[in-house]
Each structure stands twice: as structure tokens, then as C-alpha cells.
Design a protein around this motif. Structure first.
Motif, PDB file in Angstrom:
ATOM      1  N   LYS A 290      11.957   3.433 -11.099  1.00 64.40           N
ATOM      2  CA  LYS A 290      10.841   3.889 -11.801  1.00 64.40           C
ATOM      3  C   LYS A 290      10.212   5.287 -11.118  1.00 64.40           C
ATOM      4  O   LYS A 290      10.530   5.321 -10.037  1.00 64.40           O
ATOM      5  CB  LYS A 290       9.689   2.765 -11.789  1.00 64.40           C
ATOM      6  N   GLN A 291       9.350   5.860 -11.981  1.00 64.79           N
ATOM      7  CA  GLN A 291       9.085   7.048 -11.580  1.00 64.79           C
ATOM      8  C   GLN A 291       7.976   6.973 -10.464  1.00 64.79           C
ATOM      9  O   GLN A 291       7.364   5.888 -10.240  1.00 64.79           O
ATOM     10  CB  GLN A 291       8.133   7.748 -12.681  1.00 64.79           C
ATOM     11  N   GLY A 292       8.302   7.742  -9.251  1.00 66.19           N
ATOM     12  CA  GLY A 292       7.665   7.643  -8.174  1.00 66.19           C
ATOM     13  C   GLY A 292       8.381   6.775  -6.851  1.00 66.19           C
ATOM     14  O   GLY A 292       7.835   6.835  -5.949  1.00 66.19           O
ATOM     15  N   VAL A 293       9.057   6.025  -7.299  1.00 64.17           N
ATOM     16  CA  VAL A 293       9.701   5.119  -6.287  1.00 64.17           C
ATOM     17  C   VAL A 293      10.863   5.759  -5.604  1.00 64.17           C
ATOM     18  O   VAL A 293      11.790   6.122  -6.247  1.00 64.17           O
ATOM     19  CB  VAL A 293      10.267   3.826  -7.103  1.00 64.17           C
ATOM     20  N   THR A 294      10.709   5.822  -4.371  1.00 70.12           N
ATOM     21  CA  THR A 294      11.700   6.641  -3.660  1.00 70.12           C
ATOM     22  C   THR A 294      12.318   5.745  -2.599  1.00 70.12           C
ATOM     23  O   THR A 294      13.244   5.895  -1.914  1.00 70.12           O
ATOM     24  CB  THR A 294      11.026   7.868  -2.993  1.00 70.12           C
ATOM     25  N   LYS A 295      11.649   4.372  -2.456  1.00 69.25           N
ATOM     26  CA  LYS A 295      12.160   3.698  -1.325  1.00 69.25           C
ATOM     27  C   LYS A 295      11.889   2.171  -1.577  1.00 69.25           C
ATOM     28  O   LYS A 295      10.935   1.981  -2.262  1.00 69.25           O
ATOM     29  CB  LYS A 295      11.933   4.101   0.199  1.00 69.25           C
TER      30      LYS A 295
END
Length: 250
Positions: A79-84
Motif C-alpha cells: 500500500k502507498q506509504g508502507v515501507t516496512k
């Protein structure tokens, strides 16, 4: 009553008492064994239920997270903004264990990405060095690279595993790879020629060699959580897999 008769009666009473004692001991042992058996059965049942709950595959929880097909051959689902946390999945379309992982835990990976609880990165590589498995793997990996749309790539990815050929025979034949693309909803006019020409075969081999060395891949499937190899017993137990990933997010 004579002395002899009194002694005989005493011996009989003693024998009767001893027989009664043996009967009570026998009854006591039977009760103990039955109780122990019930406890053991309950313990086995509880263990089985726990094991069953850990191995149950998840159902689709909703729409897929956005999927991006990167030029280097890796595919990101997040999802947008999920990096970890980051889940890296190294898989080979010809690898039977990878097919099994997809069947058991594939939906968990998708759900975690859709819930915004992880960034999932697929790395389709060729791990085999012998024929016919190497050729099969390269053809499938190269064909998957011909799919640029994320949702279509996910559908094609699933069809490749569903139709995985035997390791002892040539498979993933060109006509089939083209047909599965249409089944996955691929509409690009270049798709068929891309697959038939094996446009990305060399890229698939180079990517596999580079990725294998950089990530120190010794076999497939390999799943890493934030760069650390996950235990195979965990990745094949969807509930435990979810717990480890969500735990890493805290």
C-alpha cells in the motif's frame, strides 16, 4: 474348635484379606491408567488443534495492494506509504517447494500487503542448473517479465505455479505461456511476441545470478523478513508467519 481348626480359619482369613488387597490394587491401577490415557488423548488433541490452526491457509481478505513491476524483474506489492517491514520472497516457477509455499502461505503474503502491514517484494529467479528444469524456469521467468501490469502479473504468477510442470520433463512451453497470459487478462499486443521471442531470457538469467549472489540465496523458496532469513517451518505456517511479520512492525 480345635487348635488346628482355629489356625486353618486364621490362614483363610489372611488369604481372603490378601485377595481383597490385590483386587483393590488392580482396580486402582486401572483407574490410574484410564485417567492417564484421557489426559494423554486430551494433550494430543490440543497439540493437533494448535498445529492445525497454525497451518490453516488464509482466505482473501479483500482487494490486492497495488503491485509495481520493476524493470530489474522484481515485483513490489504494498500500500502507498508502507515501507516496512519488508518481506522478500525468492522463488522459482519450476520449484515444487515454491509452489507449495504459494498454496499454503501465498494468501497470507497478499493479505499482509493489503492490510498495510508489510511491503512484499517478489524475486522470481532461476535456481536450477540442469535441464530440463533450467530451461523451464528461464522460459517462465522471461514470460512473466513480459507482463507489465501489476494485477495481470499477479494472476500470471499464480497460473505459472498452478501449471508447474514435472521436474523430469520439458514444460512451460511457449504456446502454453502465451495462452496463460490471455487467461490472466494480459491485453498488451506485444505480450505474445515477447514470450515467443523469449525477449527477456538473458535478463532473467543475469538477474538470477546477480540476485542469488547479493542475497546469498542457497535454495528456493527463501523468504527474508527485513533482510533476515525466515525459518522454513514459519513460512509454511501461515498463522506463525503473520505473527512474526506483525511483530516486526511494532
Amino acid at each position: 474348635m480345635s487348635k488346628g481348626e482355629r489356625q486353618k480359619t486364621a490362614r483363610e482369613r489372611i488369604k481372603e484379606q490378601q485377595a481383597a488387597d490385590r483386587t483393590r490394587e488392580k482396580r486402582k491401577r486401572v483407574v490410574t491408567y484410564v485417567t492417564a490415557g484421557v489426559v494423554a488423548v486430551a494433550a494430543v488433541g490440543a497439540g493437533w488443534l494448535w498445529s492445525f490452526s497454525q497451518s490453516q491457509s488464509e482466505e482473501a481478505a479483500g482487494a490486492l495492494a497495488p503491485i509495481t513491476v520493476d524493470p530489474d524483474g522484481s515485483v513490489v506489492m504494498a500500500k502507498q506509504g508502507v515501507t516496512k517491514p519488508v518481506i522478500d520472497i525468492y522463488e522459482d516457477f519450476q520449484c515444487p517447494a515454491c509452489k507449495q509455499l504459494e498454496a499454503v502461505s501465498g494468501q497470507t503474503f497478499r493479505n499482509l500487503a493489503a492490510e498495510g502491514k508489510a511491503k512484499v517484494v517478489f524475486h522470481p529467479i532461476t535456481i536450477f542448473s540442469q535441464e530440463p528444469t533450467r530451461g523451464n524456469s528461464v522460459r517462465a521467468g522471461a514470460a512473466a517479465r513480459c507482463v507489465a501490469d501489476g494485477k495481470q502479473w499477479a494472476a500470471y504468477h499464480d497460473l505459472l505455479f498452478e501449471n508447474q510442470p514435472s521436474e523430469a520433463a520439458e514444460g512451460f512451453k511457449i504456446d502454453d505461456l502465451v495462452a496463460w497470459g490471455k487467461e490472466a487478462g494480459v491485453t498488451s499486443p506485444e505480450f505474445e511476441s515477447c514470450v515467443r521471442d523469449q525477449k527477456y531470457a538473458n535478463a532473467q538469467i543475469s538477474f538470477s545470478d546477480k540476485t542469488g549472489k547479493e542475497a546469498k540465496i542457497e535454495g528456493t523458496p527463501t523468504v527474508k523478513l527485513d533482510g533476515i532469513n525466515m525459518d522454513n517451518q514459519v513460512i509454511f505456517a501461515p498463522q506463525e508467519l503473520r505473527e512474526q511479520v506483525t511483530g516486526a512492525a511494532k
